[in-house]
Scaffold this motif. Structure first.
Motif, PDB file in Angstrom:
ATOM      1  N   ASN A   1       0.818  -1.214   0.000  1.00 19.74           N
ATOM      2  CA  ASN A   1       0.000   0.000   0.000  1.00 19.74           C
ATOM      3  C   ASN A   1       0.846   1.255   0.000  1.00 19.74           C
ATOM      4  O   ASN A   1       0.630   2.170  -0.796  1.00 19.74           O
ATOM      5  CB  ASN A   1      -0.878   0.030   1.259  1.00 19.74           C
ATOM      6  N   VAL A   2       1.791   1.278   0.927  1.00 16.63           N
ATOM      7  CA  VAL A   2       2.650   2.457   1.045  1.00 16.63           C
ATOM      8  C   VAL A   2       3.381   2.720  -0.265  1.00 16.63           C
ATOM      9  O   VAL A   2       3.413   3.850  -0.769  1.00 16.63           O
ATOM     10  CB  VAL A   2       3.670   2.264   2.195  1.00 16.63           C
ATOM     11  N   LEU A   3       3.935   1.649  -0.837  1.00 19.01           N
ATOM     12  CA  LEU A   3       4.714   1.834  -2.063  1.00 19.01           C
ATOM     13  C   LEU A   3       3.824   2.238  -3.239  1.00 19.01           C
ATOM     14  O   LEU A   3       4.238   3.032  -4.090  1.00 19.01           O
ATOM     15  CB  LEU A   3       5.490   0.553  -2.390  1.00 19.01           C
ATOM     16  N   THR A   4       2.611   1.693  -3.282  1.00 15.56           N
ATOM     17  CA  THR A   4       1.685   2.097  -4.348  1.00 15.56           C
ATOM     18  C   THR A   4       1.408   3.592  -4.250  1.00 15.56           C
ATOM     19  O   THR A   4       1.372   4.312  -5.256  1.00 15.56           O
ATOM     20  CB  THR A   4       0.356   1.326  -4.219  1.00 15.56           C
TER      21      THR A   4
ATOM     22  N   ALA B   1      -0.671 -18.567  -2.239  1.00 11.78           N
ATOM     23  CA  ALA B   1      -2.108 -18.465  -2.495  1.00 11.78           C
ATOM     24  C   ALA B   1      -2.634 -17.086  -2.099  1.00 11.78           C
ATOM     25  O   ALA B   1      -3.470 -16.504  -2.787  1.00 11.78           O
ATOM     26  CB  ALA B   1      -2.853 -19.556  -1.723  1.00 11.78           C
ATOM     27  N   ILE B   2      -2.127 -16.559  -0.983  1.00 10.83           N
ATOM     28  CA  ILE B   2      -2.504 -15.201  -0.569  1.00 10.83           C
ATOM     29  C   ILE B   2      -1.833 -14.173  -1.465  1.00 10.83           C
ATOM     30  O   ILE B   2      -2.462 -13.229  -1.952  1.00 10.83           O
ATOM     31  CB  ILE B   2      -2.022 -14.912   0.871  1.00 10.83           C
ATOM     32  N   GLY B   3      -0.530 -14.386  -1.665  1.00  8.60           N
ATOM     33  CA  GLY B   3       0.269 -13.412  -2.410  1.00  8.60           C
ATOM     34  C   GLY B   3      -0.301 -13.154  -3.788  1.00  8.60           C
ATOM     35  O   GLY B   3      -0.342 -12.012  -4.263  1.00  8.60           O
ATOM     36  N   VAL B   4      -0.766 -14.219  -4.447  1.00 14.60           N
ATOM     37  CA  VAL B   4      -1.231 -14.070  -5.822  1.00 14.60           C
ATOM     38  C   VAL B   4      -2.479 -13.176  -5.861  1.00 14.60           C
ATOM     39  O   VAL B   4      -2.639 -12.352  -6.764  1.00 14.60           O
ATOM     40  CB  VAL B   4      -1.484 -15.464  -6.470  1.00 14.60           C
ATOM     41  N   VAL B   5      -3.330 -13.283  -4.834  1.00 13.67           N
ATOM     42  CA  VAL B   5      -4.535 -12.453  -4.785  1.00 13.67           C
ATOM     43  C   VAL B   5      -4.164 -10.982  -4.595  1.00 13.67           C
ATOM     44  O   VAL B   5      -4.560 -10.109  -5.379  1.00 13.67           O
ATOM     45  CB  VAL B   5      -5.454 -12.912  -3.630  1.00 13.67           C
ATOM     46  N   VAL B   6      -3.379 -10.725  -3.540  1.00 15.13           N
ATOM     47  CA  VAL B   6      -2.973  -9.345  -3.242  1.00 15.13           C
ATOM     48  C   VAL B   6      -2.331  -8.698  -4.457  1.00 15.13           C
ATOM     49  O   VAL B   6      -2.684  -7.583  -4.871  1.00 15.13           O
ATOM     50  CB  VAL B   6      -1.979  -9.336  -2.064  1.00 15.13           C
ATOM     51  N   CYS B   7      -1.405  -9.423  -5.043  1.00 18.14           N
ATOM     52  CA  CYS B   7      -0.587  -8.851  -6.094  1.00 18.14           C
ATOM     53  C   CYS B   7      -1.407  -8.625  -7.366  1.00 18.14           C
ATOM     54  O   CYS B   7      -1.221  -7.641  -8.072  1.00 18.14           O
ATOM     55  CB  CYS B   7       0.569  -9.798  -6.332  1.00 18.14           C
TER      56      CYS B   7
ATOM     57  N   LEU C   1      -4.533  -7.915  -7.465  1.00 24.32           N
ATOM     58  CA  LEU C   1      -5.336  -6.720  -7.220  1.00 24.32           C
ATOM     59  C   LEU C   1      -4.543  -5.459  -7.511  1.00 24.32           C
ATOM     60  O   LEU C   1      -5.038  -4.519  -8.128  1.00 24.32           O
ATOM     61  CB  LEU C   1      -5.785  -6.671  -5.755  1.00 24.32           C
ATOM     62  N   PHE C   2      -3.297  -5.436  -7.072  1.00 22.05           N
ATOM     63  CA  PHE C   2      -2.501  -4.208  -7.190  1.00 22.05           C
ATOM     64  C   PHE C   2      -1.849  -4.057  -8.558  1.00 22.05           C
ATOM     65  O   PHE C   2      -1.661  -2.948  -9.019  1.00 22.05           O
ATOM     66  CB  PHE C   2      -1.391  -4.179  -6.127  1.00 22.05           C
ATOM     67  N   ALA C   3      -1.496  -5.176  -9.187  1.00 19.11           N
ATOM     68  CA  ALA C   3      -0.611  -5.030 -10.341  1.00 19.11           C
ATOM     69  C   ALA C   3      -0.843  -6.055 -11.442  1.00 19.11           C
ATOM     70  O   ALA C   3       0.020  -6.244 -12.294  1.00 19.11           O
ATOM     71  CB  ALA C   3       0.839  -5.101  -9.863  1.00 19.11           C
TER      72      ALA C   3
ATOM     73  N   LEU D   1       1.686 -13.863 -10.677  1.00 20.22           N
ATOM     74  CA  LEU D   1       2.355 -15.146 -10.888  1.00 20.22           C
ATOM     75  C   LEU D   1       3.815 -15.058 -10.446  1.00 20.22           C
ATOM     76  O   LEU D   1       4.344 -15.967  -9.773  1.00 20.22           O
ATOM     77  CB  LEU D   1       2.258 -15.526 -12.368  1.00 20.22           C
ATOM     78  N   VAL D   2       4.473 -13.947 -10.789  1.00 20.99           N
ATOM     79  CA  VAL D   2       5.871 -13.756 -10.386  1.00 20.99           C
ATOM     80  C   VAL D   2       5.998 -13.804  -8.859  1.00 20.99           C
ATOM     81  O   VAL D   2       6.851 -14.509  -8.307  1.00 20.99           O
ATOM     82  CB  VAL D   2       6.411 -12.399 -10.908  1.00 20.99           C
ATOM     83  N   VAL D   3       5.124 -13.056  -8.178  1.00 21.18           N
ATOM     84  CA  VAL D   3       5.194 -12.993  -6.718  1.00 21.18           C
ATOM     85  C   VAL D   3       4.918 -14.371  -6.105  1.00 21.18           C
ATOM     86  O   VAL D   3       5.624 -14.816  -5.191  1.00 21.18           O
ATOM     87  CB  VAL D   3       4.208 -11.937  -6.176  1.00 21.18           C
ATOM     88  N   ALA D   4       3.914 -15.088  -6.636  1.00 27.75           N
ATOM     89  CA  ALA D   4       3.567 -16.396  -6.081  1.00 27.75           C
ATOM     90  C   ALA D   4       4.734 -17.368  -6.224  1.00 27.75           C
ATOM     91  O   ALA D   4       5.138 -18.031  -5.251  1.00 27.75           O
ATOM     92  CB  ALA D   4       2.324 -16.944  -6.770  1.00 27.75           C
TER      93      ALA D   4
END
Lengths: 442, 442
Positions: free
Chosen positions: A294-297, B365-371, B373-375, B381-384
């Protein structure tokens, strides 16, 4: 002797195995047994002679005790369990599956079954679960000679005879007298002249850790345990107290690394058990870490304008996290051993703030050099100022959070290192980008 | 009772102060005294009656003992120090400035001066420094009745009479006999029938921590200490052993948070002392953290191309650091309590690798959702994928490093949490950017 026992078991050399087992003190045998794979444990155990088998068995971790029991025939099983100290037996049963508990209780003599069931009736983590119910007590109207006769008569079955609770006719606790006092006193003297009434006593339902730490602070070898009407029900011995403290410390250490306590030796826990103890915390932390996204966005435009700002993100957050962990760990430990309490919060924050500033200035001196080399002096200035502010802030957060946690009834160990690190990551980034805006005029 | 003593001292209400002091056990008085500011400590101390003053004084931390001594007149000073147990005195002097040591030694009677100087002659951290030299010993040719007479004769001055070393005519240690055995045995029996020769003994120059842990494992109340020719020189008692273990655990905790041991209670250490204990590690870590700057500089072109990559840097490094800390902490503790050793390295790495994979998949599984949403999903996929690889790698590094450290003779606690975090930061970034290159085709 690295894994000698394992080699002997694999070679199935019974003679050598027996010699190895006979040559070592019980606690060493127990430690080595515990390192074998589970099915292999029973074989060497069956080779021990009966008395030593019991001593070794009592030194084993409850998880390993069950592995051994699984490998014994019914007769041997019954004998072993019947001979255990009641508190050790209760501790083992507390972690055993219901079928084992039934098998054990069914095999006991009626008297032993009663004591064990009574111990199991106390809440988990209470003193009642770890005390020994087999206590030698004396009465205030006895003479020293009579008390010594009591010790001789009933001392053989008790776990200790060094701390003797003194009780009245209604079993109510009046104090204790030590065997040392008895031996050093005139045989004619009456106990009511000698009884030490200043010694604390603890209720069986109280927390075991508190009782154990009390014994440690007051340098006691035995602490009398009473029921709600001050009647003697048992004694906490110093060796059991040490074990309670060691387990509590292990749990603290695990919690500080954001893992739930395993409750068993590392190698005795399966991969999934390990993952289960760690996952909830990592999930919590990764959710908290989305704050950093969030902060970085929020500052993405600045990042696009000055890409070099990204280069120092891990340096800033990492240093802040480390400084925060140091403070948190100092304060958590100081809380655990009783050196600070909540009322010291202002004092702690003021100290940590100054410590953080001193550290930040020293680190900034390094940071400015590194950063100037990589990205010029203006960014160097940003990094240096950020390091000072982040270190001071991290130290304050790290020092304050454990005290606040304790105040609201959360285990302070839980909020230390990783929790502080994650919090400081997000706030540290805000400090960094605000500094960058001010200095670079973005 | 939060800070009651402080209020009483400030109010200078001597009557109430005296009542407060008389109502509490010595260890509580000592704990509260230690929380006062240094100049305020001497006043309540002078109000204690003589015997209690000594008990309280012996419970104080060495740092606080000196504050009290500074506030006493010469006569009181001499009396107090003369009455201390020799091992407590030696511990206090070991941390005192040279002028205090001279003042103390000059005031002692010749006998006490000799014992104290002898204890101070042992290396720092050795058993010799913490053992009590005042031991009651017995001989194998004595009967139980004779041995009990010896205990009665000389027991009053000894720290304990529960563990009695049995020595031959040349003072050589043959074993021990417990007071319990004496009390429960036939008075006519000879000690050579009763002596327990299986009990370990330790040389006075050996490390105190090892000796204390040995006592704990073998459930001993006293451990005989010998010189290089197996002659008895002292006894380590269980309460001193517990203190040694607590201090060692505190040091471990401090080292795990990358701070050098303070060696004194938190509030008794000054701001500069705290900063000094933490700074060297932070400096080392910030130098190591410049690796992350190197890595990011190397990938700066990719960062400029896809600014959004920067958004997830703290999430990736933070999660890797947390997973690595968890493994490191588990393994450091397992090493400290003896559950694993270097030979288990392959087993530990294999376990931690699998645990890390399980954790990584769950977090991905969490990371892919958050990421997403943001990007967007490609960065998701990269983050996961990065989270899976980083968690497995961090767990392996965190599990392996303490074992390797131990093998090369470095305290495993030193390499845990912050050290592992810093290492995993840099390598985690490499994993992240390589994954990004592969998936996004930069």
């Amino acid at each position: 002797m690295e894994d000698e026992l394992r080699d002997l078991v694999e070679a199935e050399d019974l003679g050598a195995l027996r010699r190895w087992l006979d040559d070592r003190p019980p606690h060493e045998v127990a430690a080595e047994l515990g390192r074998l794979d589970q099915p292999a444990m029973a074989l060497p155990f069956r080779l021990l002679e009966k008395d030593r088998a019991l001593e070794v068995f009592e030194e084993l971790d409850p998880v390993h005790q069950q592995c051994v029991l699984d490998g014994l025939r019914d007769q041997a099983f019954r004998e072993l369990v019947e001979e255990m100290d009641p508190d050790d037996r209760a501790r083992m049963l507390a972690e055993a599956p219901a079928t084992v508990v039934r098998r054990v209780l069914a095999g006991l003599s009626p008297g032993e079954r009663r004591t064990t069931a009574a111990l199991l009736g106390y809440p988990e983590g209470s003193v009642g679960r770890v005390m020994t119910p087999e206590v030698v007590w004396v009465h205030p109207w006895q003479s020293v000679a009579e008390a010594l006769a009591t010790v001789r008569l009933r001392g053989a079955d008790a776990e200790t005879v060094y701390t003797l609770p003194v009780i009245d006719i209604g079993r109510r606790l009046l104090g204790v007298v030590s065997l040392r006092t008895l031996v050093l006193s005139d045989p004619e003297e009456r106990l009511d002249e000698l009884v030490n009434t200043e010694v604390p006593s603890v209720a069986a339902t109280d927390e075991a850790e508190g009782a154990a730490r009390l014994m440690q602070e007051a340098d006691l070898l035995g602490l009398p345990i009473v029921d709600s009407e001050q009647r003697l029900v048992g004694l906490l011995t110093v060796d059991d107290a040490i074990e309670v403290i060691e387990e509590a410390d292990t749990e603290d250490v695990e919690r500080q690394a954001a893992a739930s306590p395993l409750g068993r030796p590392y190698l005795a826990a399966g991969v999934l058990a390990l993952a289960r103890s760690r996952l909830p915390w990592l999930l919590l932390l990764i959710v908290a870490a989305t704050m950093t996204v969030n902060v970085l966005t929020f500052f993405e435009a600045s990042l696009a304008e000055v890409t070099a700002l990204a280069l120092f993100i891990p340096l800033i957050t990492g240093t802040g996290g480390n400084a925060g962990s140091q403070s948190a760990t100092s304060v958590v430990r100081a809380l655990a051993v009783g050196d600070v309490r909540f009322g010291d919060l202002p004092k702690v924050l003021w100290r940590e703030g100054r410590v953080g500033l001193v550290l930040g200035v020293a680190l900034a001196a390094i940071g400015v050099v590194v950063c100037t080399l990589f990205a010029g002096w203006r960014l160097g200035l940003v990094v240096a100022l950020s390091l000072i502010a982040v270190c001071a802030w991290a130290a304050v957060v790290g020092g304050g959070m454990p005290l606040l946690a304790k105040k609201i009834g959360v285990d302070p160990a839980v909020v230390s290192a990783p929790m502080v690190t994650t919090l400081v990551d997000a706030t540290g980034l805000i400090i960094y980008f605000l500094t960058a805006h001010a200095v670079l005029g973005l």
